[in-house]
Structure formats: structure tokens, C-alpha cells
Design an enzyme around this catalytic site. Structure first.
Site, PDB file in Angstrom:
ATOM      1  N   GLU A 127       2.053 -20.826  38.178  1.00 42.54           N
ATOM      2  CA  GLU A 127       1.991 -19.823  37.102  1.00 42.54           C
ATOM      3  C   GLU A 127       1.434 -20.492  35.855  1.00 42.54           C
ATOM      4  O   GLU A 127       1.753 -21.661  35.593  1.00 42.54           O
ATOM      5  CB  GLU A 127       3.401 -19.286  36.765  1.00 42.54           C
ATOM      6  CG  GLU A 127       3.869 -18.166  37.639  1.00 42.54           C
ATOM      7  CD  GLU A 127       5.252 -17.641  37.223  1.00 42.54           C
ATOM      8  OE1 GLU A 127       5.783 -18.074  36.187  1.00 42.54           O
ATOM      9  OE2 GLU A 127       5.782 -16.795  37.963  1.00 42.54           O
TER      10      GLU A 127
ATOM     11  N   ARG B  97      23.572 -10.514  41.116  1.00 47.42           N
ATOM     12  CA  ARG B  97      25.019 -10.681  40.917  1.00 47.42           C
ATOM     13  C   ARG B  97      25.397 -10.158  39.535  1.00 47.42           C
ATOM     14  O   ARG B  97      24.532  -9.848  38.727  1.00 47.42           O
ATOM     15  CB  ARG B  97      25.361 -12.176  40.979  1.00 47.42           C
ATOM     16  CG  ARG B  97      24.599 -12.950  39.897  1.00 47.42           C
ATOM     17  CD  ARG B  97      25.086 -14.350  39.650  1.00 47.42           C
ATOM     18  NE  ARG B  97      24.450 -14.911  38.472  1.00 47.42           N
ATOM     19  CZ  ARG B  97      23.287 -15.545  38.443  1.00 47.42           C
ATOM     20  NH1 ARG B  97      22.599 -15.703  39.569  1.00 47.42           N
ATOM     21  NH2 ARG B  97      22.786 -16.004  37.320  1.00 47.42           N
TER      22      ARG B  97
ATOM     23  N   LYS C  44      11.591 -16.374  45.235  1.00 45.96           N
ATOM     24  CA  LYS C  44      10.751 -15.898  44.127  1.00 45.96           C
ATOM     25  C   LYS C  44       9.424 -15.313  44.582  1.00 45.96           C
ATOM     26  O   LYS C  44       8.939 -14.339  43.984  1.00 45.96           O
ATOM     27  CB  LYS C  44      10.511 -17.032  43.131  1.00 45.96           C
ATOM     28  CG  LYS C  44      11.374 -16.884  41.915  1.00 45.96           C
ATOM     29  CD  LYS C  44      11.799 -18.171  41.309  1.00 45.96           C
ATOM     30  CE  LYS C  44      13.169 -18.601  41.721  1.00 45.96           C
ATOM     31  NZ  LYS C  44      14.059 -17.870  42.502  1.00 45.96           N
TER      32      LYS C  44
ATOM     33  N   HIS D  44      18.415 -25.253  30.619  1.00 43.67           N
ATOM     34  CA  HIS D  44      18.609 -24.095  31.498  1.00 43.67           C
ATOM     35  C   HIS D  44      20.049 -23.610  31.538  1.00 43.67           C
ATOM     36  O   HIS D  44      20.409 -22.787  32.383  1.00 43.67           O
ATOM     37  CB  HIS D  44      18.085 -24.367  32.910  1.00 43.67           C
ATOM     38  CG  HIS D  44      16.639 -24.769  32.903  1.00 43.67           C
ATOM     39  ND1 HIS D  44      15.641 -23.902  32.515  1.00 43.67           N
ATOM     40  CD2 HIS D  44      16.023 -25.940  33.170  1.00 43.67           C
ATOM     41  CE1 HIS D  44      14.482 -24.533  32.566  1.00 43.67           C
ATOM     42  NE2 HIS D  44      14.682 -25.767  32.953  1.00 43.67           N
TER      43      HIS D  44
END
Ligand code: MV4
Length: 493
Positions: free
Chosen positions: A199, A291, A115, A234
Site C-alpha cells: 500500500e 469483536r 486483510k 499501536h
């Protein structure tokens, strides 16, 4: 490309092979002992058993899969999603063996897999990102300084993480040290990389992702967005395209940012750029998935483009046959993921035999699955039974059609998430479009599914069956083909 090996199983293996067949390309399945009788194995032109059921003894054995390719003269590998699909080392080994990996370069996978390096690459293109640290936090002292400058609440995220793994929320400076230490140790044990960053926490965001497609000639386009805000821990539950909150201006701006993220890593193939959208419709780049995604069908439905065919064409070195201005959104598509899980019992996997398995059909209904009636759902893999996708002229029609398709779907033998999906689709917050990633936490309670005890269910079923028989007897004259109400409906609804 004459022969493609699909390094995957289940619905996605079958879905990839269908496109290969349409293109006149031969297919090879590799399968574990648990999947011997699976439809994808029967559908393939050739099939090779590569090991026992656990993935790390079968579907994750890259070297063994490459060996099969060499023996059978395979020229391309499609990795599907999950398993080896985002493994840059595997992609490099495939290339090294002289086989085409149907996907981006190992370098792009590496860059986007981390990331922090993804954000660093995106920064060069002025992509909006959530305020926070510039790079990895090397010490608690440095972290505290950045935390105070960022403001609370904030998130500590693992650079190697993804899909919410290794994420910690921090409410106040007093908690920072403890949470950072936990984040670093979690990231180290889960990913072998303890790099973390900060963040600002975006409260009540929507999760919107943009499909991109790039070729080897430097062309890259966006195929609009998918709205994936309805998720549980998630795990996405419902996806749709387009999103009901994007204006044409925001759609264009997000699309162009996504294309730039793709350009930042010379992206080739189908990829997805994830964004958060806050209450004021500001969007922020989160990460890129290198992907084909589970939810790619909703994009296919609204663009009319077969994403797997496009992946194969660009892997063969062809130029994209369309430009951005050729792409238009037509209608609306919704997808629900049908899992063998019991939504009334904390979504525990409910593995067993599909005693009855009848797919819904009709206009605007697509079922991507990898099972047939009578099959057992293996315990070794993700318990997804199918993806149910509908298409309509607008959102309301796609939703109505989905509710109809859910009612027509007959699954007996395992509990499924179908009633749960129906609950979401009928909720005012969903139909109005006014929801965020906290939908399920805010609105769902297992008791809403109104599941009876086994005794109650039996009594209800007996009464129902009597009623059906009575009605059928009355109907014989007017409609001799009248269908009895399914057992599934009597038990579940
Ligand atoms: C966030 C966030 C709020 N603020 N980042 C979770 C998965 C990973 N891809 C990123 N995630 C989030 N990142 C900031 N700065 C909230 C989430 C998040 C979330 C994102 C998308 C879909 C569902 C989610 C559920 C909980 C948290």
C-alpha cells in the site's frame, strides 16, 4: 437465552455480566487460578476455574470452555475482546456444540481476519482503499513492479497481520527486496502465513473507526466514529467520540462505507471498520475488527446504546429496534486507558499491589475496571487497570471532566499511565484537535512528567504533608470535612 458464559476476564467480563444481569440473564465466569479473587468471578452467578494462570492453559482453551457450557446448561458464549474473540474455529466449535456464539459468523470472521480477503470483499462495494497491490505479492520481481507503480514511501503489510504487526515501510526501490523478504519471513513465523501486499504510505494519518451493528435479518447500521489517533506503538492511549475533524458529510460517507463492508460479509453483531483519514480528509478502508472493542464505551456514551445488550439481542435473533435515521450523536465522550506501566520508564509494566485504589466519581464519569483495593495485578495478562471514560455536553467539557477525574483517581502501589494521559489531554495539539497518529512520537518526552527521584519525592511528600496538616488545622472551623491532598498527588503531580 437464559444463561451466558463470559469467555474472558477482568473489566470486560464484568462489563458484559452487568448487561446480562439487567436483561435477567444468568452468568457464568470461567477463570484461571490467578483470577480466583477477581470481581468478575464474584459477580457471576456461577464460576468455574479452568486452569493455571497462563492464557494458553486457561482463557484460550476453547474446548474446555465449551465443556463447562455443556455441564452448566449455558446457551450463549460472549467472548469479550482478545483471547478467543476473533477465533473463527472457536466460533464454529461453539455453534457445533449447539451454543450461541455472541458475535458474527465464523465465515465473516475468516473473511475479515485476512486483510486481503477483506479488501477483496470491500472492493465489490467501491469502498475507497489506499492505492497498492490488488492481491498478495508472489515474487520480488512482481513486487518491484507494483512498488514502482505505487510510488514511495510504501508499506508492505502482512495479510494475516493486524494492529501494525508485520508491517514494513520502504523508502526507495533499492530497499524493496530486503524489506519484502523480512516481511514475508516475519509474517510466516508470526502468523504461519507469509502473504504480503503493498500500500502507498499515508503520512500523518488519523485513525478513525466506525462502529457497526448488524442483525440476522439483513439490517445493519453505523453508530458513528471513534477517533483513536493517539496511540503508542499501536497501543491506543486515548479514544474519543465523535472525532473533531469529521464533517457531517464525511461522517455519513464513512458510515455508509462501513455499513457496506459489513454487508460484504453478512455481518451480525457489533463490529468495527477501521479507516485512515489523510490530511486532505480522504478516507481509506484498512480492516474490520469482528469483536466488541476496548473503546466501545465512548460510542455508548454518545448514542445512549448499550452495545452488549444489542449484541445479545441480535444473537437471540431479534431485529434491530432502531433504524439509521433514529440514531443521533449526543454530546462528547473521551476514554483513557489506565495501565500499570511506568510512562517515565519507557512504559515498562509496573506490576504490584493496589495498596490504595479509589475511583473518581461524579457526573459524567464512568470507570470500567476489574480490580478492588488490595488486589495484585497479575503478571500473566495485559496490565490494563481500568478504562476511565467521561461524558460532557461538548469536547471541552468531556476533556475538563477527564482531567478532574484523573486528579480524583487515587492509585498507590503501582505506577500508572494516568499522568501521561493528563499530559496528552492538556497538550495544545490535543485540545485544538490538530493531531495525528504521530502525536506521541512528536510531542512526548518522559521528562515532561517531571518525576522526581525517590529521595526528592520523599522530601516533597514530607513538605506537602506538613503544608496539608497546617492548612487543615486552619480550616477546621470553616470545613471540618476537608480532605487531605492524596499521597498520590503529592508523589506524582
Ligand atoms: C497504514 C499507515 C499508513 N499508510 N497504511 C497500523 C495498524 C494497522 N491497522 C494499519 N496501520 C497503519 N497503516 C497505510 N497505507 C499507517 C498505519 C499506522 C497507524 C494506523 C492507525 C493507528 C496508528 C498507526 C500508527 C502507525 C502506523
Amino acid at each position: 437465552m437464559n444463561k451466558i458464559l463470559v469467555a474472558n476476564r477482568g473489566e470486560i467480563a464484568l462489563r458484559v455480566m452487568r448487561s446480562c444481569r439487567e436483561m435477567g440473564i444468568k452468568t457464568v465466569a470461567v477463570y484461571s487460578e490467578a483470577d480466583r479473587n477477581a470481581p468478575f468471578v464474584k459477580y457471576a452467578d456461577e464460576a468455574v476455574c479452568i486452569g493455571p494462570p497462563p492464557s494458553n492453559q486457561s482463557y484460550l482453551l476453547g474446548h474446555k470452555i465449551i465443556e463447562v457450557c455443556k455441564q452448566l446448561n449455558v446457551d450463549g458464549i460472549h467472548p469479550g475482546y482478545g483471547f478467543l474473540s476473533e477465533n473463527a474455529e472457536f466460533a464454529a466449535a461453539v455453534k457445533q456444540a449447539g451454543i450461541t456464539f455472541i458475535g458474527p459468523s465464523p465465515e465473516a470472521m475468516d473473511m475479515m481476519g485476512d486483510k486481503l480477503s477483506a479488501k477483496a470483499a470491500a472492493k465489490k462495494y467501491n469502498i475507497p482503499m489506499v492505492p497498492g497491490s490488488e492481491g498478495a505479492i508472489d515474487s520480488v520481481e512482481e513486487g518491484k513492479k507494483i512498488a514502482l507503480a505505487t510510488g514511495f514511501p510504501l508499506l508492505i503489510k502482512a495479510s494475516a497481520g493486524g494492529g501494525g504487526k508485520g508491517m514494513r515501510i520502504v523508502e526507495k526501490i533499492e530497499d524493496f527486496e530486503e524489506q519484502m523478504k523480512l516481511a514475508v519471513s516475519e509474517a510466516t513465523s508470526a502468523f504461519g502465513d507469509g502473504s504480503v501486499f503493498i500500500e502507498r504510505y499515508v503520512a500523518g494519518p488519523r485513525h478513525i473507526e466506525i462502529q457497526v451493528l448488524g442483525d440476522t435479518h439483513g439490517n445493519i447500521v453505523y453508530l458513528f466514529e471513534r477517533e483513536c489517533s493517539v496511540q503508542r506503538r499501536h497501543q491506543k492511549v486515548i479514544e474519543e467520540a465523535p472525532s473533531s475533524v469529521l464533517t457531517p458529510e464525511i461522517r455519513k460517507a464513512m458510515g455508509e462505507c462501513a455499513v457496506n463492508v459489513g454487508k460484504a460479509c453478512n455481518y451480525v453483531g457489533a463490529g468495527t471498520v477501521e479507516f485512515l483519514l489523510d490530511e486532505n480528509k480522504n478516507f481509506y478502508f484498512l480492516e474490520m475488527n469482528t469483536r466488541l472493542q476496548v473503546e466501545h464505551p465512548v460510542t455508548e456514551m454518545i448514542t445512549g446504546i448499550d452495545l452488549v445488550k444489542e449484541q445479545i439481542k441480535v444473537a437471540r435473533g431479534e431485529k434491530l429496534a432502531f433504524k439509521q435515521e433514529d440514531l443521533k450523536i449526543n454530546g462528547h465522550s473521551v476514554e483513557v486507558r489506565v495501565y500499570a506501566e511506568d510512562p517515565a520508564n519507557n512504559f515498562l509494566p509496573d506490576i504490584g499491589k493496589l495498596v490504595t485504589y479509589k475511583r473518581p466519581q461524579g457526573l459524567g464519569v464512568r470507570v470500567d475496571d476489574g480490580f478492588e483495593e488490595g488486589m495484585d495485578i497479575p503478571i500473566y495478562y495485559d496490565p490494563m487497570i481500568s478504562k476511565l471514560i467521561t461524558f460532557g455536553k461538548d469536547r471541552a467539557e468531556a476533556i475538563d471532566r477527564m482531567i478532574r477525574a484523573i486528579d480524583d483517581y487515587e492509585i498507590v502501589g503501582v505506577e500508572t499511565t494516568l499522568p501521561f494521559c493528563k499530559f496528552v489531554l492538556q497538550h495544545d495539539a490535543f485540545t485544538s484537535g490538530n493531531f495525528d497518529t504521530h502525536f506521541i512520537k512528536h510531542y512526548f518526552k518522559p521528562e515532561y512528567l517531571n518525576k522526581e527521584t525517590p529521595e526528592e519525592a520523599e522530601i516533597a511528600a514530607l513538605f506537602g504533608a506538613r503544608l496539608v496538616l497546617k492548612k487543615q488545622a486552619q480550616k477546621v472551623v470553616s470545613n471540618e470535612n476537608a480532605q487531605p491532598v492524596s499521597k498520590w498527588k503529592l508523589n506524582r503531580l
